[in-house]
Design an enzyme around this catalytic site. Sequence first.
Site, PDB file in Angstrom:
ATOM      1  N   HIS A   1      29.417 -31.519  -7.963  1.00  0.00           N
ATOM      2  CA  HIS A   1      30.078 -32.325  -6.934  1.00  0.00           C
ATOM      3  C   HIS A   1      29.738 -33.784  -7.163  1.00  0.00           C
ATOM      4  O   HIS A   1      28.583 -34.140  -7.372  1.00  0.00           O
ATOM      5  CB  HIS A   1      29.600 -31.896  -5.543  1.00  0.00           C
ATOM      6  CG  HIS A   1      30.369 -32.554  -4.437  1.00  0.00           C
ATOM      7  ND1 HIS A   1      31.493 -32.003  -3.888  1.00  0.00           N
ATOM      8  CD2 HIS A   1      30.176 -33.725  -3.794  1.00  0.00           C
ATOM      9  CE1 HIS A   1      31.974 -32.802  -2.952  1.00  0.00           C
ATOM     10  NE2 HIS A   1      31.178 -33.859  -2.875  1.00  0.00           N
TER      11      HIS A   1
ATOM     12  N   ASP B   1      33.221 -29.810   8.533  1.00  0.00           N
ATOM     13  CA  ASP B   1      33.196 -30.995   7.661  1.00  0.00           C
ATOM     14  C   ASP B   1      34.575 -31.631   7.596  1.00  0.00           C
ATOM     15  O   ASP B   1      34.695 -32.859   7.603  1.00  0.00           O
ATOM     16  CB  ASP B   1      32.720 -30.623   6.250  1.00  0.00           C
ATOM     17  CG  ASP B   1      32.812 -31.832   5.323  1.00  0.00           C
ATOM     18  OD1 ASP B   1      32.180 -32.850   5.632  1.00  0.00           O
ATOM     19  OD2 ASP B   1      33.544 -31.776   4.321  1.00  0.00           O
TER      20      ASP B   1
ATOM     21  N   ARG C   1      34.943 -39.638  10.388  1.00  0.00           N
ATOM     22  CA  ARG C   1      34.069 -40.659   9.772  1.00  0.00           C
ATOM     23  C   ARG C   1      34.895 -41.691   9.003  1.00  0.00           C
ATOM     24  O   ARG C   1      34.587 -42.877   9.003  1.00  0.00           O
ATOM     25  CB  ARG C   1      33.080 -39.981   8.815  1.00  0.00           C
ATOM     26  CG  ARG C   1      31.982 -39.229   9.532  1.00  0.00           C
ATOM     27  CD  ARG C   1      31.254 -38.310   8.582  1.00  0.00           C
ATOM     28  NE  ARG C   1      30.652 -39.027   7.483  1.00  0.00           N
ATOM     29  CZ  ARG C   1      30.453 -38.516   6.265  1.00  0.00           C
ATOM     30  NH1 ARG C   1      30.810 -37.278   5.988  1.00  0.00           N
ATOM     31  NH2 ARG C   1      29.888 -39.236   5.338  1.00  0.00           N
TER      32      ARG C   1
ATOM     33  N   SER D   1      27.677 -33.212   4.661  1.00  0.00           N
ATOM     34  CA  SER D   1      29.079 -32.991   4.298  1.00  0.00           C
ATOM     35  C   SER D   1      29.171 -32.317   2.929  1.00  0.00           C
ATOM     36  O   SER D   1      29.816 -31.271   2.765  1.00  0.00           O
ATOM     37  CB  SER D   1      29.802 -34.341   4.286  1.00  0.00           C
ATOM     38  OG  SER D   1      30.988 -34.295   3.552  1.00  0.00           O
TER      39      SER D   1
ATOM     40  N   LYS E   1      29.758 -27.861   2.214  1.00  0.00           N
ATOM     41  CA  LYS E   1      30.881 -27.345   1.411  1.00  0.00           C
ATOM     42  C   LYS E   1      30.371 -26.604   0.187  1.00  0.00           C
ATOM     43  O   LYS E   1      30.867 -25.546  -0.162  1.00  0.00           O
ATOM     44  CB  LYS E   1      31.732 -28.516   0.897  1.00  0.00           C
ATOM     45  CG  LYS E   1      32.615 -29.130   1.935  1.00  0.00           C
ATOM     46  CD  LYS E   1      33.473 -30.207   1.333  1.00  0.00           C
ATOM     47  CE  LYS E   1      32.687 -31.448   0.990  1.00  0.00           C
ATOM     48  NZ  LYS E   1      33.206 -32.690   1.481  1.00  0.00           N
TER      49      LYS E   1
HETATM   50  N1  URA Z   1      31.821 -36.636  -0.580  1.00  0.00           N
HETATM   51  C1  URA Z   1      31.798 -35.700   0.404  1.00  0.00           C
HETATM   52  O1  URA Z   1      32.198 -34.557   0.187  1.00  0.00           O
HETATM   53  N2  URA Z   1      31.322 -36.052   1.608  1.00  0.00           N
HETATM   54  C2  URA Z   1      30.858 -37.280   1.881  1.00  0.00           C
HETATM   55  O2  URA Z   1      30.442 -37.523   2.987  1.00  0.00           O
HETATM   56  C3  URA Z   1      30.917 -38.259   0.861  1.00  0.00           C
HETATM   57  C4  URA Z   1      31.391 -37.907  -0.368  1.00  0.00           C
END
Ligand code: URA
Length: 440
Positions: free
Chosen positions: A82, A161, A168, A183, A187
């Site tokens: 990620h 999220d 946000r 966040s 995920k």
């Molecule tokens: N990527 C994400 O998935 N969440 C965030 O808050 C920032 C970057």
Amino acid sequence: MRMYDIILKKRGGQPLSPEEIAFFVDGYTKGDIPDYQAAALLMAIYFKGMKDWETAVLTDCMMRSGDTADLSEIPGVKVDKHSTGGVGDKTSLVIGPIVAACGVPVAKMSGRGLGHTGGTIDKLESIPGFRVELSRREFLDTVKRVGLSIIGQSENIAPADKKLYALRDVTATVDSLPLIASSVMSKKLASGADAILLDVKTGSGAFMKTQEDSIALAKAMVAIGQHNGKRMAALVTNMDLPLGYAIGNALEVKEAAETLRGHGPADLTALCLQLASEMLALAGKGDPESCMGLARQAVESGRAFETFRAMAAAQGGDVSVLDDLEKFAKAPCAVQVAAPQEGWICRMQTEQCGIASMLLGAGRKSKGGPIDYSAGIRLYKKTGDFVRAGEPIACLFTSRPGAVPEAKEALLAAICFSKEQPAPEKLVYARIAPEGVTRM
Ligand code: URA
């Protein structure tokens, strides 16, 4: 329990109890807590922060707000990666195929563009016909057959999220360590992989602008993953300049395909090989050096490109555009941008470069808005290059000629010139693993 008291408590800098955090996440996900109270709490968290254990509880509640993907029928260690988001960051398109070509299955759920940053799913959709929404069966079968599938995050993976992120994004509360960590990790934990590599971007094009903040974020996320039984590592990487030369969806897919064929830009190629070898090491394929050898071989042999092509075909994509990159739809309007002065490019305000690309149509202006896949920027020069006055430094692509003046102004304002040659940029600043931080 009242939301008002929870906001007041955090506003006063006190830690929230696990029950209070669960009350907020459940209530907001179900729609019982209104946006204005959730926004007030997010802003209080932004200013007052959270203890590590509060962030871990928040992550857990967000993960449990939906389903957890079950990848157990795919044999082997499943590795995910990620990125916290950047400009020109097409690494997933390159790394996924490399890692899969080395025999490590990659079942990846990715996101769409956000703010000034691009998203893997939007990029893949620039391949005509490419389906990012597959049934669970199709997803698992594609991974088993091809070794790789990349799809959009299904509705029920961490729905908390999804809602919180959208809020946000419009309340200036994105760049907060506990909010980013929860966040990302909610995920990733729900996506079912056994091992997770995090690419934490740092610099003017990242959400975290300083190395120290980025290292702290990486440490927090590695700790959360490890606590949940995942093999974890993170690299803190440079986002003080766009990655590669292409910004914008189809332009980035083309650059990723060139990189998979071994002809990509040096910075993108080197970073992708390093991230891929970290993923292979997490999957138990060997020490970092031998994994780097495996990653290189996957590119040099053509297997990595073939894996990307096979995934595109399996997901309905028209692979003729990958076989001949000239076949990608071209933007009707292409405008060269000339250097306003002579000198070394010493700095790029990278967030502004992302905004310039968005103005051309490569990103969304509003939630769920349309994207122009052919729009974006092809840079000819970046930080560290010398340019003469009047020399072309970039080309802007768009279907909206009216957007060009503002985008051009934004791009030029983002580029700083100097008489002195700047020091070379680093690609990776630090590696964070459960054992500790190694600075590079
Ligand atoms: N990527 C994400 O998935 N969440 C965030 O808050 C920032 C970057």
